[in-house]
Write a protein that holds these residues in place. Sequence first.
Motif, PDB file in Angstrom:
ATOM      1  N   UNK A 182      35.453  11.548   9.377  1.00 39.21           N
ATOM      2  CA  UNK A 182      36.501  12.492   9.757  1.00 39.21           C
ATOM      3  C   UNK A 182      37.837  12.153   9.097  1.00 39.21           C
ATOM      4  N   UNK A 183      38.157  10.872   9.051  1.00 38.45           N
ATOM      5  CA  UNK A 183      39.430  10.470   8.445  1.00 38.45           C
ATOM      6  C   UNK A 183      39.386  10.660   6.932  1.00 38.45           C
ATOM      7  N   UNK A 184      38.278  10.303   6.314  1.00 39.22           N
ATOM      8  CA  UNK A 184      38.155  10.502   4.869  1.00 39.22           C
ATOM      9  C   UNK A 184      38.221  11.991   4.514  1.00 39.22           C
ATOM     10  N   UNK A 185      37.606  12.811   5.333  1.00 42.54           N
ATOM     11  CA  UNK A 185      37.628  14.260   5.089  1.00 42.54           C
ATOM     12  C   UNK A 185      39.063  14.788   5.177  1.00 42.54           C
ATOM     13  N   UNK A 186      39.819  14.303   6.148  1.00 42.51           N
ATOM     14  CA  UNK A 186      41.207  14.728   6.300  1.00 42.51           C
ATOM     15  C   UNK A 186      42.057  14.236   5.128  1.00 42.51           C
ATOM     16  N   UNK A 187      41.840  12.992   4.732  1.00 45.76           N
ATOM     17  CA  UNK A 187      42.569  12.435   3.590  1.00 45.76           C
ATOM     18  C   UNK A 187      42.260  13.227   2.323  1.00 45.76           C
TER      19      UNK A 187
END
Length: 235
Positions: A182-187
């Motif tokens: 989720x964090x990588x996708x947002x980044x």
Amino acid sequence: MSTRQSARQGATDDLSDKMRSYMAEIYRLVDRQPESAAYTSTSQLADLLFVSPPAVNRMVNKLGELGLLHHERYQGIAITEKGKTVALRHIRHQRIAEAFLVKIMDMSWLRVYDEAQRLSRGLSETVTQRMYQMAGKPAVCPHGEPIPDAEGRIPPVADEFLFGVEAGSSVRISRLITREFDRLQYIEALGLVPDQVCEVIHVAPFNGPMQLRLDREYRIIGDSLARLIRVERLD
């Protein structure tokens, strides 16, 4: 070399995959700390591995007896030079597997970490080296982390956490230290991926948000996200 040192060396040659995985995760935890911090806590390790604190303590004691860790009461655990070599050899296999899965098998870099962990368990250096060659001899994994050599050595990286960069600085994103999808996708949606160049326009006080400029676009990110991104200064 003393008999005790010889026994320790032989023991480290016969480490289980589980022990090597522990060493790799401990190295990552220490590497995520501010540059002045050499210790990480057993509770952080337990949370990361989803195991109980007593199980972590038992493993830490075993690794400490092998000279791979130093456990200091009230401070936590630090990794020794011998431990770094063990950890980085294991990390080498994982990061080469990541690069292989992305470049050769066309997998998404957002989800490749868990697959690479499973794939890299038990990989011989011969197979790892072949995967490395097929992937184009990458210097870094898809998340920007440097790939150690077969001897467990890693080139020095002159980068720092984005949250510590002052306004007016131009930087290049060097690596991301999170592997959460989720964090990588947002980044990725923000465009803050490895090799992206940006300028820090404004930093709010008291760990407030940062304003960045990417070409002609602007981004505002919070302190927690800036602590997952490492950058190299360009000015």
